[in-house]
Design a protein around this motif. Structure first.
Motif, PDB file in Angstrom:
ATOM      1  N   SER A 149     -32.086 -16.357  14.920  1.00 46.91           N
ATOM      2  CA  SER A 149     -31.612 -16.073  13.567  1.00 46.91           C
ATOM      3  C   SER A 149     -32.044 -14.658  13.219  1.00 46.91           C
ATOM      4  CB  SER A 149     -32.210 -17.075  12.575  1.00 46.91           C
ATOM      5  OG  SER A 149     -33.603 -16.864  12.425  1.00 46.91           O
ATOM      6  N   PRO A 150     -31.521 -14.086  12.115  1.00 48.82           N
ATOM      7  CA  PRO A 150     -31.988 -12.747  11.718  1.00 48.82           C
ATOM      8  C   PRO A 150     -33.489 -12.697  11.499  1.00 48.82           C
ATOM      9  CG  PRO A 150     -29.971 -13.294  10.560  1.00 48.82           C
ATOM     10  CD  PRO A 150     -30.401 -14.537  11.288  1.00 48.82           C
ATOM     11  N   GLU A 151     -34.103 -13.845  11.163  1.00 49.18           N
ATOM     12  CA  GLU A 151     -35.554 -13.901  10.974  1.00 49.18           C
ATOM     13  C   GLU A 151     -36.283 -14.110  12.289  1.00 49.18           C
ATOM     14  OE1 GLU A 151     -37.609 -17.464   9.099  1.00 49.18           O
ATOM     15  OE2 GLU A 151     -37.818 -15.968   7.503  1.00 49.18           O
ATOM     16  N   HIS A 152     -35.718 -14.968  13.138  1.00 45.81           N
ATOM     17  CA  HIS A 152     -36.367 -15.303  14.421  1.00 45.81           C
ATOM     18  C   HIS A 152     -35.550 -14.708  15.565  1.00 45.81           C
ATOM     19  CE1 HIS A 152     -37.844 -18.303  17.591  1.00 45.81           C
ATOM     20  NE2 HIS A 152     -38.877 -17.542  17.258  1.00 45.81           N
ATOM     21  N   ILE A 153     -35.691 -13.402  15.747  1.00 46.12           N
ATOM     22  CA  ILE A 153     -34.924 -12.673  16.752  1.00 46.12           C
ATOM     23  C   ILE A 153     -35.221 -13.185  18.163  1.00 46.12           C
ATOM     24  CG2 ILE A 153     -34.462 -10.389  17.744  1.00 46.12           C
ATOM     25  CD1 ILE A 153     -33.429 -10.666  14.915  1.00 46.12           C
ATOM     26  N   TYR A 202     -36.610  -3.650  10.811  1.00 48.16           N
ATOM     27  CA  TYR A 202     -35.723  -2.663  11.425  1.00 48.16           C
ATOM     28  C   TYR A 202     -34.784  -2.126  10.352  1.00 48.16           C
ATOM     29  CZ  TYR A 202     -37.252  -5.155  15.641  1.00 48.16           C
ATOM     30  OH  TYR A 202     -37.996  -5.761  16.625  1.00 48.16           O
ATOM     31  N   LYS A 203     -34.769  -0.831  10.166  1.00 48.79           N
ATOM     32  CA  LYS A 203     -33.910  -0.224   9.153  1.00 48.79           C
ATOM     33  C   LYS A 203     -32.430  -0.329   9.536  1.00 48.79           C
ATOM     34  CE  LYS A 203     -37.097   0.926   6.295  1.00 48.79           C
ATOM     35  NZ  LYS A 203     -37.208   0.167   5.020  1.00 48.79           N
ATOM     36  N   ASN A 204     -32.183  -0.446  10.836  1.00 51.92           N
ATOM     37  CA  ASN A 204     -30.808  -0.608  11.314  1.00 51.92           C
ATOM     38  C   ASN A 204     -30.851  -1.259  12.689  1.00 51.92           C
ATOM     39  OD1 ASN A 204     -31.276   1.599  13.270  1.00 51.92           O
ATOM     40  ND2 ASN A 204     -31.170   2.900  11.457  1.00 51.92           N
ATOM     41  N   PHE A 205     -29.689  -1.664  13.167  1.00 50.85           N
ATOM     42  CA  PHE A 205     -29.661  -2.360  14.455  1.00 50.85           C
ATOM     43  C   PHE A 205     -30.095  -1.453  15.589  1.00 50.85           C
ATOM     44  CE2 PHE A 205     -27.717  -3.770  18.391  1.00 50.85           C
ATOM     45  CZ  PHE A 205     -28.213  -5.070  18.461  1.00 50.85           C
ATOM     46  N   GLU A 237     -26.493  -8.270  18.532  1.00 42.87           N
ATOM     47  CA  GLU A 237     -25.678  -7.482  17.593  1.00 42.87           C
ATOM     48  C   GLU A 237     -24.526  -8.317  17.036  1.00 42.87           C
ATOM     49  OE1 GLU A 237     -23.744  -3.031  17.280  1.00 42.87           O
ATOM     50  OE2 GLU A 237     -23.920  -3.972  19.256  1.00 42.87           O
ATOM     51  N   LYS A 238     -23.891  -9.117  17.896  1.00 41.91           N
ATOM     52  CA  LYS A 238     -22.785  -9.964  17.454  1.00 41.91           C
ATOM     53  C   LYS A 238     -23.273 -11.097  16.552  1.00 41.91           C
ATOM     54  CE  LYS A 238     -19.917  -9.159  21.567  1.00 41.91           C
ATOM     55  NZ  LYS A 238     -19.365  -9.793  22.790  1.00 41.91           N
ATOM     56  N   SER A 239     -24.507 -11.550  16.769  1.00 40.69           N
ATOM     57  CA  SER A 239     -25.024 -12.715  16.056  1.00 40.69           C
ATOM     58  C   SER A 239     -25.558 -12.386  14.670  1.00 40.69           C
ATOM     59  CB  SER A 239     -26.141 -13.376  16.874  1.00 40.69           C
ATOM     60  OG  SER A 239     -25.668 -13.782  18.142  1.00 40.69           O
ATOM     61  N   LEU A 240     -25.981 -11.156  14.454  1.00 39.13           N
ATOM     62  CA  LEU A 240     -26.588 -10.788  13.175  1.00 39.13           C
ATOM     63  C   LEU A 240     -25.517 -10.556  12.112  1.00 39.13           C
ATOM     64  CD1 LEU A 240     -29.424  -8.363  14.320  1.00 39.13           C
ATOM     65  CD2 LEU A 240     -29.638 -10.741  13.618  1.00 39.13           C
ATOM     66  N   ASP A 241     -25.805 -11.037  10.915  1.00 45.37           N
ATOM     67  CA  ASP A 241     -24.868 -10.845   9.814  1.00 45.37           C
ATOM     68  C   ASP A 241     -25.010  -9.464   9.185  1.00 45.37           C
ATOM     69  OD1 ASP A 241     -23.885 -13.421  10.080  1.00 45.37           O
ATOM     70  OD2 ASP A 241     -25.447 -14.251   8.777  1.00 45.37           O
ATOM     71  N   THR A 242     -26.160  -8.848   9.403  1.00 44.58           N
ATOM     72  CA  THR A 242     -26.422  -7.553   8.772  1.00 44.58           C
ATOM     73  C   THR A 242     -26.945  -6.577   9.812  1.00 44.58           C
ATOM     74  OG1 THR A 242     -27.703  -6.393   7.085  1.00 44.58           O
ATOM     75  CG2 THR A 242     -28.760  -8.279   8.146  1.00 44.58           C
ATOM     76  N   ASP A 245     -32.016  -3.387   7.400  1.00 42.91           N
ATOM     77  CA  ASP A 245     -33.179  -4.113   6.889  1.00 42.91           C
ATOM     78  C   ASP A 245     -33.294  -5.513   7.512  1.00 42.91           C
ATOM     79  OD1 ASP A 245     -34.027  -2.019   5.373  1.00 42.91           O
ATOM     80  OD2 ASP A 245     -33.055  -2.710   3.545  1.00 42.91           O
ATOM     81  N   ILE A 246     -33.381  -5.526   8.842  1.00 40.15           N
ATOM     82  CA  ILE A 246     -33.554  -6.776   9.588  1.00 40.15           C
ATOM     83  C   ILE A 246     -35.048  -7.079   9.627  1.00 40.15           C
ATOM     84  CG2 ILE A 246     -33.169  -7.958  11.786  1.00 40.15           C
ATOM     85  CD1 ILE A 246     -31.004  -5.714  12.308  1.00 40.15           C
ATOM     86  N   VAL A 247     -35.449  -8.157   8.977  1.00 38.68           N
ATOM     87  CA  VAL A 247     -36.865  -8.520   8.889  1.00 38.68           C
ATOM     88  C   VAL A 247     -37.162  -9.580   9.945  1.00 38.68           C
ATOM     89  CG1 VAL A 247     -38.706  -9.375   7.416  1.00 38.68           C
ATOM     90  CG2 VAL A 247     -36.847  -8.023   6.425  1.00 38.68           C
ATOM     91  N   GLU A 248     -37.834  -9.182  10.997  1.00 39.62           N
ATOM     92  CA  GLU A 248     -38.161 -10.115  12.082  1.00 39.62           C
ATOM     93  C   GLU A 248     -39.529 -10.737  11.837  1.00 39.62           C
ATOM     94  OE1 GLU A 248     -38.565 -10.406  16.946  1.00 39.62           O
ATOM     95  OE2 GLU A 248     -38.194  -8.453  16.016  1.00 39.62           O
ATOM     96  N   LYS A 249     -39.606 -12.063  12.018  1.00 39.44           N
ATOM     97  CA  LYS A 249     -40.856 -12.784  11.837  1.00 39.44           C
ATOM     98  C   LYS A 249     -41.154 -13.630  13.072  1.00 39.44           C
ATOM     99  CE  LYS A 249     -40.249 -13.038   6.813  1.00 39.44           C
ATOM    100  NZ  LYS A 249     -40.216 -13.934   5.624  1.00 39.44           N
ATOM    101  N   ASP A 250     -42.414 -13.960  13.238  1.00 34.86           N
ATOM    102  CA  ASP A 250     -42.851 -14.792  14.356  1.00 34.86           C
ATOM    103  C   ASP A 250     -43.625 -15.990  13.831  1.00 34.86           C
ATOM    104  OD1 ASP A 250     -41.836 -13.417  16.607  1.00 34.86           O
ATOM    105  OD2 ASP A 250     -43.460 -11.962  16.498  1.00 34.86           O
ATOM    106  N   PHE A 251     -43.408 -17.131  14.461  1.00 34.73           N
ATOM    107  CA  PHE A 251     -44.161 -18.338  14.144  1.00 34.73           C
ATOM    108  C   PHE A 251     -45.359 -18.433  15.086  1.00 34.73           C
ATOM    109  CE2 PHE A 251     -39.879 -19.078  12.682  1.00 34.73           C
ATOM    110  CZ  PHE A 251     -40.055 -19.732  11.477  1.00 34.73           C
ATOM    111  N   TRP A 252     -46.538 -18.698  14.519  1.00 38.44           N
ATOM    112  CA  TRP A 252     -47.781 -18.734  15.286  1.00 38.44           C
ATOM    113  C   TRP A 252     -48.564 -20.005  14.968  1.00 38.44           C
ATOM    114  CZ3 TRP A 252     -49.104 -14.834  18.690  1.00 38.44           C
ATOM    115  CH2 TRP A 252     -48.408 -13.622  18.573  1.00 38.44           C
ATOM    116  N   THR A 253     -49.418 -20.385  15.915  1.00 42.38           N
ATOM    117  CA  THR A 253     -50.419 -21.421  15.679  1.00 42.38           C
ATOM    118  C   THR A 253     -51.794 -20.769  15.770  1.00 42.38           C
ATOM    119  OG1 THR A 253     -49.010 -23.175  16.570  1.00 42.38           O
ATOM    120  CG2 THR A 253     -51.385 -23.611  16.512  1.00 42.38           C
ATOM    121  N   ILE A 254     -52.663 -21.130  14.836  1.00 42.42           N
ATOM    122  CA  ILE A 254     -54.034 -20.608  14.781  1.00 42.42           C
ATOM    123  C   ILE A 254     -54.991 -21.768  14.976  1.00 42.42           C
ATOM    124  CG2 ILE A 254     -55.704 -19.265  13.440  1.00 42.42           C
ATOM    125  CD1 ILE A 254     -53.143 -17.716  13.748  1.00 42.42           C
ATOM    126  N   TRP A 255     -55.914 -21.615  15.915  1.00 46.11           N
ATOM    127  CA  TRP A 255     -56.983 -22.598  16.107  1.00 46.11           C
ATOM    128  C   TRP A 255     -58.320 -21.938  15.764  1.00 46.11           C
ATOM    129  CZ3 TRP A 255     -53.161 -21.644  19.685  1.00 46.11           C
ATOM    130  CH2 TRP A 255     -52.297 -22.700  20.020  1.00 46.11           C
TER     131      TRP A 255
END
Length: 259
Positions: A149-153, A202-205, A237-242, A245-255
């Motif tokens: 997704s645009p968030e989870h590249i 990312y300011k642009n693709f 590039e084809k999958s992104l709607d924009t 300003d692509i804001v990429e995030k990562d999911f993490w686990t903390i122990w």
């Protein structure tokens, strides 16, 4: 071919990012780093070493097995007081017993074979003073298996190259395995937390494409050829709607665990 952390061409791979507010917020809820001695093991370019110092750590020891990564950390902390750089392995840092208040390891244990992870945990336990905290940050399979997704590249990587899922299956830590491993070496009050951490904007693709083509901060991209990465970039590039300003995030686990 897996990433060679010792290769000169991979310098600056883990450099140039800022630690994000959500990471600071969680760490400050977990522990008070003020006036503490902290070992950042597998420090890479020292991004999080700097973050601990900003939160008031008295001294930060940056440990990495790669001279190239330590050179980046030296560049990142140049001229700043109370940083120590030490070449060492996570299983054998070469640091004295009971010398740290906090041991922090981010994106490290998935590079350590499953049979050696308990030794990694035991080394952290050895380094900590009584009452000290061990903080592990890594991605489990559940963290990385979210769709692209645009968030989870990162999710787009497995859309195009599902065979890399097998690669990840072999190296990603299992939550129960980590908890059992921490307890087996003596850690008490073992807890687990989730973190959604902004990776970058990312300011642009074009910025995103350049980062992927340079294999920036993603060791899994070293499993792909230049042609495969080019194909992946076209898919993203084809999958992104924009494209801005692509804001990429990562999911993490903390122990966390207490000595």
């Amino acid at each position: 071919m897996s990433m060679n952390f010792h290769a000169p061409e991979n310098r600056h791979t883990y450099l140039g990012r800022e630690t994000q507010p959500e990471w600071f917020d969680l760490m400050q809820k977990l522990v008070d780093p003020h006036d503490k001695e902290i070992a950042d093991i597998g420090c890479g370019g020292g991004i999080y070493s700097l973050a601990w110092r900003k939160m008031g750590a008295k001294k930060v020891t940056c440990v990495d097995f790669s001279q190239q990564m330590l050179a980046d950390a030296a560049e990142n902390t140049q001229g700043l007081p109370n940083f120590v750089l030490k070449q060492g392995d996570a299983l054998c840092t070469g640091l004295p017993d009971s010398c740290q208040d906090i041991v922090f390891e981010r994106a490290l244990i998935h590079h350590i074979s499953q049979e050696n992870r308990t030794s990694c945990f035991a080394e952290a336990y050895r380094l900590l003073r009584p009452g000290g905290m061990y903080i592990l940050q890594d991605r489990t399979l559940q963290d990385i298996q979210r769709p692209g997704s645009p968030e989870h590249i990162r999710g787009y990587i497995f859309d195009i190259y599902p065979h890399l899922q097998n690669f990840e299956n072999q190296r990603r830590p299992n939550n129960i395995e980590v908890i059992d491993g921490l307890q087996s070496v003596g850690f008490k009050q073992v807890k687990v937390f989730s973190l959604l951490e902004k990776y970058t904007i990312y300011k642009n693709f074009s910025q995103l494409a350049t980062g992927f083509q340079a294999r920036k901060s993603r060791s899994i991209l070293h499993e792909l050829s230049d042609e495969e990465i080019a194909h992946l970039v076209r898919h993203i590039e084809k999958s992104l709607d924009t494209k801005t300003d692509i804001v990429e995030k990562d999911f993490w686990t903390i122990w966390t665990g207490i000595k």
